[in-house]
Scaffold this motif. Structure first.
Motif, PDB file in Angstrom:
ATOM      1  N   GLU A  23       0.831  -1.196   0.000  1.00 58.60           N
ATOM      2  CA  GLU A  23       0.000   0.000   0.000  1.00 58.60           C
ATOM      3  C   GLU A  23       0.874   1.259   0.000  1.00 58.60           C
ATOM      4  O   GLU A  23       0.606   2.210  -0.739  1.00 58.60           O
ATOM      5  N   GLU A  24       1.912   1.257   0.818  1.00 58.21           N
ATOM      6  CA  GLU A  24       2.800   2.420   0.886  1.00 58.21           C
ATOM      7  C   GLU A  24       3.538   2.634  -0.421  1.00 58.21           C
ATOM      8  O   GLU A  24       3.649   3.760  -0.917  1.00 58.21           O
ATOM      9  N   ALA A  25       4.072   1.556  -0.995  1.00 57.54           N
ATOM     10  CA  ALA A  25       4.800   1.685  -2.262  1.00 57.54           C
ATOM     11  C   ALA A  25       3.872   2.150  -3.371  1.00 57.54           C
ATOM     12  O   ALA A  25       4.249   2.996  -4.197  1.00 57.54           O
ATOM     13  N   GLY A  26       2.640   1.624  -3.399  1.00 59.96           N
ATOM     14  CA  GLY A  26       1.689   2.030  -4.419  1.00 59.96           C
ATOM     15  C   GLY A  26       1.304   3.485  -4.294  1.00 59.96           C
ATOM     16  O   GLY A  26       1.247   4.212  -5.294  1.00 59.96           O
ATOM     17  N   PHE A  27       1.057   3.933  -3.075  1.00 56.47           N
ATOM     18  CA  PHE A  27       0.662   5.334  -2.877  1.00 56.47           C
ATOM     19  C   PHE A  27       1.800   6.281  -3.215  1.00 56.47           C
ATOM     20  O   PHE A  27       1.582   7.352  -3.791  1.00 56.47           O
ATOM     21  N   ARG A  28       3.019   5.887  -2.848  1.00 54.32           N
ATOM     22  CA  ARG A  28       4.180   6.756  -3.084  1.00 54.32           C
ATOM     23  C   ARG A  28       4.699   6.668  -4.514  1.00 54.32           C
ATOM     24  O   ARG A  28       5.517   7.485  -4.934  1.00 54.32           O
ATOM     25  N   GLY A  29       4.254   5.635  -5.265  1.00 60.43           N
ATOM     26  CA  GLY A  29       4.716   5.463  -6.633  1.00 60.43           C
ATOM     27  C   GLY A  29       6.176   5.061  -6.726  1.00 60.43           C
ATOM     28  O   GLY A  29       6.899   5.516  -7.622  1.00 60.43           O
ATOM     29  N   VAL A  30       6.629   4.196  -5.806  1.00 64.00           N
ATOM     30  CA  VAL A  30       8.030   3.769  -5.780  1.00 64.00           C
ATOM     31  C   VAL A  30       8.094   2.245  -5.781  1.00 64.00           C
ATOM     32  O   VAL A  30       7.111   1.562  -5.471  1.00 64.00           O
ATOM     33  N   PRO A  31       9.254   1.679  -6.120  1.00 70.66           N
ATOM     34  CA  PRO A  31       9.396   0.218  -6.094  1.00 70.66           C
ATOM     35  C   PRO A  31       9.323  -0.320  -4.664  1.00 70.66           C
ATOM     36  O   PRO A  31       9.524   0.410  -3.685  1.00 70.66           O
ATOM     37  N   LEU A  32       9.071  -1.612  -4.577  1.00 68.60           N
ATOM     38  CA  LEU A  32       9.048  -2.316  -3.302  1.00 68.60           C
ATOM     39  C   LEU A  32      10.160  -3.356  -3.295  1.00 68.60           C
ATOM     40  O   LEU A  32      10.297  -4.145  -4.235  1.00 68.60           O
ATOM     41  N   VAL A  33      10.950  -3.355  -2.236  1.00 62.14           N
ATOM     42  CA  VAL A  33      11.980  -4.368  -2.029  1.00 62.14           C
ATOM     43  C   VAL A  33      11.482  -5.321  -0.946  1.00 62.14           C
ATOM     44  O   VAL A  33      11.274  -4.913   0.192  1.00 62.14           O
TER      45      VAL A  33
ATOM     46  N   ALA B  41       8.202 -16.176  -2.504  1.00 63.38           N
ATOM     47  CA  ALA B  41       7.246 -16.037  -3.598  1.00 63.38           C
ATOM     48  C   ALA B  41       5.827 -16.352  -3.140  1.00 63.38           C
ATOM     49  O   ALA B  41       4.864 -15.677  -3.533  1.00 63.38           O
ATOM     50  N   GLN B  42       5.689 -17.355  -2.284  1.00 61.24           N
ATOM     51  CA  GLN B  42       4.366 -17.704  -1.769  1.00 61.24           C
ATOM     52  C   GLN B  42       3.785 -16.578  -0.927  1.00 61.24           C
ATOM     53  O   GLN B  42       2.592 -16.286  -0.994  1.00 61.24           O
ATOM     54  N   ARG B  43       4.606 -15.928  -0.125  1.00 60.71           N
ATOM     55  CA  ARG B  43       4.129 -14.834   0.711  1.00 60.71           C
ATOM     56  C   ARG B  43       3.696 -13.636  -0.122  1.00 60.71           C
ATOM     57  O   ARG B  43       2.804 -12.893   0.277  1.00 60.71           O
ATOM     58  N   LEU B  44       4.341 -13.447  -1.261  1.00 57.71           N
ATOM     59  CA  LEU B  44       4.018 -12.292  -2.097  1.00 57.71           C
ATOM     60  C   LEU B  44       2.886 -12.582  -3.085  1.00 57.71           C
ATOM     61  O   LEU B  44       2.362 -11.659  -3.713  1.00 57.71           O
ATOM     62  N   ALA B  45       2.545 -13.857  -3.222  1.00 56.70           N
ATOM     63  CA  ALA B  45       1.528 -14.243  -4.193  1.00 56.70           C
ATOM     64  C   ALA B  45       0.216 -13.521  -3.910  1.00 56.70           C
ATOM     65  O   ALA B  45      -0.251 -13.454  -2.784  1.00 56.70           O
ATOM     66  N   GLY B  46      -0.381 -12.989  -4.954  1.00 60.12           N
ATOM     67  CA  GLY B  46      -1.646 -12.275  -4.818  1.00 60.12           C
ATOM     68  C   GLY B  46      -1.467 -10.781  -4.644  1.00 60.12           C
ATOM     69  O   GLY B  46      -2.271  -9.990  -5.167  1.00 60.12           O
ATOM     70  N   TRP B  47      -0.423 -10.366  -3.943  1.00 57.78           N
ATOM     71  CA  TRP B  47      -0.225  -8.942  -3.703  1.00 57.78           C
ATOM     72  C   TRP B  47       0.218  -8.220  -4.962  1.00 57.78           C
ATOM     73  O   TRP B  47      -0.190  -7.078  -5.214  1.00 57.78           O
ATOM     74  N   GLN B  48       1.044  -8.873  -5.774  1.00 58.54           N
ATOM     75  CA  GLN B  48       1.486  -8.228  -7.005  1.00 58.54           C
ATOM     76  C   GLN B  48       0.328  -8.081  -7.996  1.00 58.54           C
ATOM     77  O   GLN B  48       0.295  -7.131  -8.772  1.00 58.54           O
ATOM     78  N   GLU B  49      -0.622  -9.035  -7.949  1.00 59.68           N
ATOM     79  CA  GLU B  49      -1.816  -8.904  -8.780  1.00 59.68           C
ATOM     80  C   GLU B  49      -2.701  -7.762  -8.288  1.00 59.68           C
ATOM     81  O   GLU B  49      -3.317  -7.037  -9.086  1.00 59.68           O
ATOM     82  N   LYS B  50      -2.755  -7.569  -6.979  1.00 61.67           N
ATOM     83  CA  LYS B  50      -3.569  -6.495  -6.413  1.00 61.67           C
ATOM     84  C   LYS B  50      -2.956  -5.132  -6.678  1.00 61.67           C
ATOM     85  O   LYS B  50      -3.678  -4.128  -6.819  1.00 61.67           O
ATOM     86  N   TYR B  51      -1.626  -5.083  -6.746  1.00 60.49           N
ATOM     87  CA  TYR B  51      -0.917  -3.823  -6.998  1.00 60.49           C
ATOM     88  C   TYR B  51      -0.033  -3.987  -8.238  1.00 60.49           C
ATOM     89  O   TYR B  51       1.193  -4.052  -8.140  1.00 60.49           O
ATOM     90  N   PRO B  52      -0.660  -4.049  -9.417  1.00 55.50           N
ATOM     91  CA  PRO B  52       0.125  -4.331 -10.630  1.00 55.50           C
ATOM     92  C   PRO B  52       1.123  -3.229 -10.984  1.00 55.50           C
ATOM     93  O   PRO B  52       2.085  -3.491 -11.723  1.00 55.50           O
ATOM     94  N   ASP B  53       0.908  -2.024 -10.482  1.00 55.03           N
ATOM     95  CA  ASP B  53       1.811  -0.927 -10.818  1.00 55.03           C
ATOM     96  C   ASP B  53       3.042  -0.863  -9.916  1.00 55.03           C
ATOM     97  O   ASP B  53       3.950  -0.057 -10.160  1.00 55.03           O
ATOM     98  N   VAL B  54       3.075  -1.686  -8.879  1.00 54.84           N
ATOM     99  CA  VAL B  54       4.215  -1.689  -7.958  1.00 54.84           C
ATOM    100  C   VAL B  54       5.275  -2.665  -8.469  1.00 54.84           C
ATOM    101  O   VAL B  54       5.027  -3.869  -8.577  1.00 54.84           O
ATOM    102  N   ARG B  55       6.423  -2.133  -8.784  1.00 56.69           N
ATOM    103  CA  ARG B  55       7.533  -2.981  -9.221  1.00 56.69           C
ATOM    104  C   ARG B  55       8.216  -3.578  -7.994  1.00 56.69           C
ATOM    105  O   ARG B  55       8.620  -2.843  -7.091  1.00 56.69           O
ATOM    106  N   VAL B  56       8.358  -4.900  -7.981  1.00 56.68           N
ATOM    107  CA  VAL B  56       8.870  -5.611  -6.803  1.00 56.68           C
ATOM    108  C   VAL B  56      10.232  -6.222  -7.106  1.00 56.68           C
ATOM    109  O   VAL B  56      10.410  -6.894  -8.125  1.00 56.68           O
ATOM    110  N   ARG B  57      11.164  -5.967  -6.221  1.00 53.35           N
ATOM    111  CA  ARG B  57      12.472  -6.633  -6.287  1.00 53.35           C
ATOM    112  C   ARG B  57      12.594  -7.546  -5.078  1.00 53.35           C
ATOM    113  O   ARG B  57      12.454  -7.101  -3.941  1.00 53.35           O
TER     114      ARG B  57
END
Length: 302
Positions: free
Chosen positions: A178-188, A223-239
């Motif tokens: 949520e924070e990365a999406g609102f701020r428009g920055v990548p998520l590590v 990967a299992q922990r992140l599953a679903g979240w990247q679909e919910k926030y497609p604009d958040v680039r995740v490393r």
């Protein structure tokens, strides 16, 4: 009222420079998200009445309250200089910081604290007060630190989340996206593990032979922990980072380049005792950016 229903961010102030940075950070957050800001100063007057109350306690209480009102008014003016359209309320309370802030955390969206200060929040990040607030608050708790502690608070860089690959980190992951999406920055998304295990309670540490063979499994867990979240926030680039290291070392290293580190209040595996031992102390004392602590079971609503 639950934190999800509230439109208020609380910031604790004591007149210190660190509290001023917390006010600036909270004001920017509240202004950007159309929230209200409540500035709270805790007097800690219980000590005045220890042993039945020394002579002059009432007069001293009055002086403390007057100074508290001056502190909160300066903080209000500072907040309005950041967000002129903000709705800012001030309150001076007689509670000690843990009690006063924990009570408010049940009905606000976030509690924001500065680094170590003086006055009403003396020792806030030195002893157990910060751990108490972050561990038991009914909403996320942000501790505002700058580069190298007393440097400028960063406004650029990614959001970093510590993932321990258990359900305990789920709330932190949700908040970080949520924070990365609102701020428009990548998520590590960082998962730190080590090659030491224990056979059982009271047993000694044992090195795992060929620890590199475990790394693919750790990557799958992340990967299992992140599953679903990247679909919910497609604009958040995740490393994703999976590293064989102590969590505090890895998180502190990433904080040098981040604008926010998000962690759960406690966990297992790589994050055992997050806010009870060395990992939490390292983050609260040495992080190079603000730290957001999200307890399991508390939704991050911002």
């Amino acid at each position: 009222m639950t934190p999800n229903d509230s439109a208020t961010v609380v910031v604790g102030v004591d007149g210190s420079e660190g509290a001023g940075e917390a006010v600036r950070w909270a004001a920017r957050l509240a202004s950007a998200r159309a929230l209200e800001l409540e500035v709270v100063h805790c007097l800690q007057v219980a000590a005045l009445y220890y042993g039945g109350g020394p002579a002059g306690s009432d007069a001293l209480f009055g002086q403390l309250r007057l100074e508290g009102e001056r502190i909160t008014e300066r903080a209000r003016e500072l907040a309005l200089s950041i967000g002129p359209s903000l709705t800012v309320r001030t309150e001076v309370v007689a509670d000690a910081p843990p009690a006063g802030l924990l009570d408010r955390s049940k009905r606000v969206r976030m509690v924001v604290l500065g680094r170590t200060g003086t006055g009403g929040f003396a020792g806030m990040l030195v002893g157990g007060t910060a751990a108490t607030v972050a561990s038991h608050a009914g909403c996320p708790v942000a501790v505002i630190r700058g580069r190298h502690g007393d440097g400028p608070v960063p406004s650029e860089g990614p959001v970093v989340v510590g993932v321990d690959c258990t359900p305990n980190s789920e709330a932190a992951i949700a908040a970080a996206f949520e924070e990365a999406g609102f701020r428009g920055v990548p998520l590590v998304a960082l998962h730190a593990w080590n090659d030491v295990t224990y056979d059982g309670p009271g047993s000694t540490a044992r090195l795992i032979p060929q620890p590199e063979s475990l790394e693919p499994g750790e990557e799958r867990l992340l990967a299992q922990r992140l599953a679903g979240w990247q679909e919910k926030y497609p604009d958040v680039r995740v490393r994703r980072i999976v590293t064989r290291d102590r969590p505090r070392h890895a998180l502190l290293s990433e904080s040098d380049r981040a604008q926010l580190v998000v962690v759960g209040s406690r966990g297992r595996g790589g994050f055992r005792g997050m806010l009870l031992g060395s990992t939490s102390q390292a983050l609260l004392h040495h992080s190079s950016c603000p730290v957001l602590v999200v307890r399991r079971g508390s939704d991050h609503p911002l």
